[in-house]
Write an enzyme that holds these catalytic residues in place. Structure first.
Site, PDB file in Angstrom:
ATOM      1  N   ARG A 108     -41.101  30.035   2.810  1.00 43.17           N
ATOM      2  CA  ARG A 108     -42.218  30.982   2.914  1.00 43.17           C
ATOM      3  C   ARG A 108     -42.492  31.364   4.369  1.00 43.17           C
ATOM      4  O   ARG A 108     -42.860  32.507   4.650  1.00 43.17           O
ATOM      5  CB  ARG A 108     -43.471  30.399   2.257  1.00 43.17           C
ATOM      6  CG  ARG A 108     -43.343  30.336   0.731  1.00 43.17           C
ATOM      7  CD  ARG A 108     -44.402  29.457   0.096  1.00 43.17           C
ATOM      8  NE  ARG A 108     -45.738  29.899   0.440  1.00 43.17           N
ATOM      9  CZ  ARG A 108     -46.839  29.194   0.172  1.00 43.17           C
ATOM     10  NH1 ARG A 108     -46.742  28.020  -0.439  1.00 43.17           N
ATOM     11  NH2 ARG A 108     -48.018  29.669   0.492  1.00 43.17           N
ATOM     12  N   ASP A 147     -45.107  24.055  -4.307  1.00 46.41           N
ATOM     13  CA  ASP A 147     -46.548  24.187  -4.029  1.00 46.41           C
ATOM     14  C   ASP A 147     -47.291  24.905  -5.143  1.00 46.41           C
ATOM     15  O   ASP A 147     -46.667  25.495  -6.031  1.00 46.41           O
ATOM     16  CB  ASP A 147     -46.736  25.025  -2.759  1.00 46.41           C
ATOM     17  CG  ASP A 147     -46.521  24.211  -1.520  1.00 46.41           C
ATOM     18  OD1 ASP A 147     -46.852  23.021  -1.537  1.00 46.41           O
ATOM     19  OD2 ASP A 147     -46.000  24.783  -0.545  1.00 46.41           O
ATOM     20  N   ARG A 152     -40.745  19.337  -4.474  1.00 45.92           N
ATOM     21  CA  ARG A 152     -42.158  19.486  -4.787  1.00 45.92           C
ATOM     22  C   ARG A 152     -42.566  20.919  -4.509  1.00 45.92           C
ATOM     23  O   ARG A 152     -42.754  21.301  -3.357  1.00 45.92           O
ATOM     24  CB  ARG A 152     -42.999  18.574  -3.901  1.00 45.92           C
ATOM     25  CG  ARG A 152     -42.740  17.116  -4.172  1.00 45.92           C
ATOM     26  CD  ARG A 152     -43.432  16.276  -3.117  1.00 45.92           C
ATOM     27  NE  ARG A 152     -43.205  14.854  -3.394  1.00 45.92           N
ATOM     28  CZ  ARG A 152     -43.630  13.884  -2.610  1.00 45.92           C
ATOM     29  NH1 ARG A 152     -44.315  14.179  -1.515  1.00 45.92           N
ATOM     30  NH2 ARG A 152     -43.397  12.629  -2.925  1.00 45.92           N
TER      31      ARG A 152
END
Lengths: 257, 257
Positions: free
Chosen positions: B210, B64, B62
């Site tokens: 990230r 973002d 998934r």
């Protein structure tokens, strides 16, 4: 009236030259437009806020709708007092993030971004793959058919030199413009599925790079022989050349003075 | 009810697996959303038109909002009869040009894009320059401060291996998820002013890449020592790590089965 206005502008104290980069995707070209947004509109809206002065700028080259720039050059006269070193940061704070002032300098009063330009470099990118790539689509022409590098490189050799480029001018372009230009370098390199064309010349007719790339691609796709490509140039006949390659692959890369 | 529905889906004849690339800039992530547009919404709108069947797909990862994918993988069950070779072209004709089906295949009934994934590769790009570049802004993190390659490469060596990555999980992430992952490769290369990070591992926590890049950049900017970076990992404490790097630099690059 117009030349009088120009003289008034020239009475201003400073001649400022900016290098500007932009992603042209969302703009109707560089040149100021009345009913849609061009890069020039945005610059002439934002710059007065940091110069405290009305701004009318001139650019080295008028890029079309969707065409990008890494090194567009503009100049304008102003009485604004902001130091040159502070201009990029001050401008970029106000500009949308698809337009960036990359450099600023103060130039002689007789410098003109348009008329003082000695030569320019344009880059054109062609993404050659059956499947489009959404991460490349904004900055290249997606060409799904077969391309061969070698015949394209040979075709580009015919472009180099001083020629009447009428075959590659825009179909509806100004009829009285001198169509002779000198091209110092016309190259194509391939890396993976990306072809990068590089054109260095003393000037370019309207749509000239896109018309050359569109026609050279026809050679690379084996639908036009090198012999016929040579004849296209000599014919000075726009209807003999290939179609205009789309704007998203084109970059005004550098202007030399 | 939900598992009954799942069983009904599985009674369909074919299990189709697609590789999907997208520019995530305009989407609220991959996963289906109610009041805004996610990549999954678009795919589940378009695919029924070529399969003549309702489609509910599952994805390998998934991504973002704002995160891109070169090789996202999805699968779904269908009774639709379109041959696999025709799927990419048929889908891409209907999809917006920032989402592209790059490959399609029919897979065993027990194949799951999510659960069968063995390992994944993520790429993260950092554009390191005082001046932003409007032609790179959609696909990289613009980092204007000084970065040194060597300390970042050393920090990444500590990432490799099997670790409890709690320090790099999302601040508000699921508390009960096993935070242990194995990273096979964590590298950084520099070309001109672009740093490219590459992470290859058997799985990644939410925001993990990230958060690692955000913290490694702090090391590269000399605001965190290598010794402290090592302690950040060992501490398993999210508050000790650096900030989350922005989504635009991240690409789900490849999923291996």
């Amino acid at each position: 009236m117009k030349s009088e206005h120009k003289e008034l502008m020239k009475q201003r104290k400073r001649n400022i030259c900016l290098t500007v980069a932009y992603d042209g995707t969302e703009y109707h070209g560089f040149q100021r437009q009345k009913n849609c947004t061009a890069v020039q509109n945005v610059l002439e809206d934002v710059l007065p806020r940091i110069f405290n002065d009305s701004i009318e700028l001139a650019a080295a080259g008028r890029t079309d709708a969707g065409v990008h720039a890494k090194g567009q050059v503009v100049n304008f006269f102003t009485d604004g007092i902001i130091p040159v070193d502070s201009i990029p940061r001050a401008a970029n704070r106000l500009l949308p993030n698809d337009i960036v002032v990359t450099a600023a300098r103060e130039v002689d009063r007789d410098f003109s971004a348009l008329h003082s330009a000695k030569d320019k470099i344009y880059i054109y990118k062609v993404h050659n793959n059956k499947i489009p790539n959404p991460l490349l689509r904004r900055y290249s022409w997606h060409y799904e058919y077969n391309l061969q590098l070698e015949p394209m490189q040979k075709a580009l050799e015919y472009i180099v030199g001083t020629h009447d480029f009428s075959s590659f001018k825009a179909a509806g372009g100004a009829p009285n413009m001198n169509p002779v230009r000198t091209i110092y370098e016309a190259q194509c390199e391939k890396e993976d599925d990306m072809y990068t064309f590089r054109f260095w010349g003393n000037g370019f007719l309207y749509h000239m790079v896109r018309n050359i790339v569109g026609t050279v691609a026809t050679v690379g796709n084996n639908r036009m022989s090198l012999e016929r490509f040579k004849q296209v140039i000599v014919s000075k006949d726009r209807t003999k050349a290939g179609k205009t390659a789309p704007p998203e692959g084109l970059f005004l890369w550098q202007v030399n003075y």
